[in-house]
Design a protein around this motif. Structure first.
Motif, PDB file in Angstrom:
ATOM      1  N   ASN A   1     133.579 194.404 106.896  1.00 48.77           N
ATOM      2  CA  ASN A   1     132.730 195.113 107.853  1.00 48.77           C
ATOM      3  C   ASN A   1     132.112 194.173 108.884  1.00 48.77           C
TER       4      ASN A   1
ATOM      5  N   SER B   1     136.927 192.061  96.954  1.00 46.93           N
ATOM      6  CA  SER B   1     136.999 193.408  96.393  1.00 46.93           C
ATOM      7  C   SER B   1     135.795 194.265  96.767  1.00 46.93           C
ATOM      8  N   GLN B   2     134.737 193.648  97.275  1.00 45.82           N
ATOM      9  CA  GLN B   2     133.567 194.419  97.683  1.00 45.82           C
ATOM     10  C   GLN B   2     133.867 195.209  98.954  1.00 45.82           C
ATOM     11  N   THR B   3     133.389 196.414  99.005  1.00 46.87           N
ATOM     12  CA  THR B   3     133.728 197.325 100.116  1.00 46.87           C
ATOM     13  C   THR B   3     133.193 196.834 101.454  1.00 46.87           C
ATOM     14  N   THR B   4     132.146 196.024 101.439  1.00 47.93           N
ATOM     15  CA  THR B   4     131.541 195.560 102.696  1.00 47.93           C
ATOM     16  C   THR B   4     132.196 194.292 103.246  1.00 47.93           C
TER      17      THR B   4
END
Length: 217
Positions: A99, A93-96
């Motif tokens: 990446n 769930s973390q945006t990074t």
């Protein structure tokens, strides 16, 4: 390793039920052995290793082929490099997460199947090594060897003894007018058997915990 038949015979010896007519059937004892294995797996899961060859862009990775899977201990990716490269677990769930980071997360799909999500995009032919914990296997036949180490067979025997005495107590309690003295003895025996099992389980857990301690030089 010991076969289910050998464990069954050990259980009968512990129960004093070695001559016909038997108090308990093989089916009952084998079922209690399986119940004991199920409980044992919650405290002493197997540590296993699996390797996957990934397809280009394969993400998530389906883990349904890992029988009895419980959880991941370590993810080596990409496999075969020196020094080994291990991923760090991060909530997806973390945006990074996506990446291009060397991270992973674990969850279930809508059908309840375990999936491994990678923060990196796999290239075709890359390998991924997985160290994980899993349940012990239920023996498929009397000749099947248990995956439980022999040093812990006593836990299986004590569990089966506890289950057998609880069964006798339940059968007696179901009678319309059970003898109070016999009911009291059966209840006491069942309680003692449970206490002996719990004490042995606690001792085994403490012994296993001590065995993984590393003393610095």
């Amino acid at each position: 390793m010991t076969t289910r038949q050998q464990v069954n015979e050990l259980c009968r010896r512990r129960l004093g039920d070695q001559r016909a007519p038997y108090a308990f059937t093989d089916l009952q004892i084998n079922q209690w052995i399986h119940d004991a294995i199920a409980e044992y797996s919650q405290f002493f899961p197997r540590t296993l290793w699996a390797e996957f060859t990934l397809s280009a862009g394969q993400n998530p990775l389906d883990l349904s082929s890992l029988i009895g899977f419980q959880t991941i201990l370590r993810v080596e990716y990409p496999g075969g490099v020196q020094p080994p490269s291990f991923l760090r677990r991060v909530l997806r769930s973390q945006t990074t997460f996506f990446n291009g980071c060397s991270v992973y997360d674990l969850d279930r799909d809508e059908q309840g199947r375990w999936q491994l999500h990678l923060g990196l995009t796999p290239q075709g032919g890359e390998r991924l090594g997985l160290t994980y914990q899993a349940d012990h296997l239920y023996p498929a036949s009397d000749e099947t060897h248990l995956t439980i180490p022999d040093r812990h067979l006593e836990l299986i025997l004590l569990f089966v003894r506890m289950a057998a005495l609880q069964e006798q107590l339940a059968q007696l309690g179901a009678q319309s007018l059970p003898a109070p003295s016999l009911l009291s003895v059966r209840a006491l025996n069942a309680a003692r058997a449970r206490q002996e099992y719990l004490e042995a389980l606690d001792k085994a857990r403490r012994a296993e915990g001590e065995s993984v301690l590393v003393t610095g030089w």
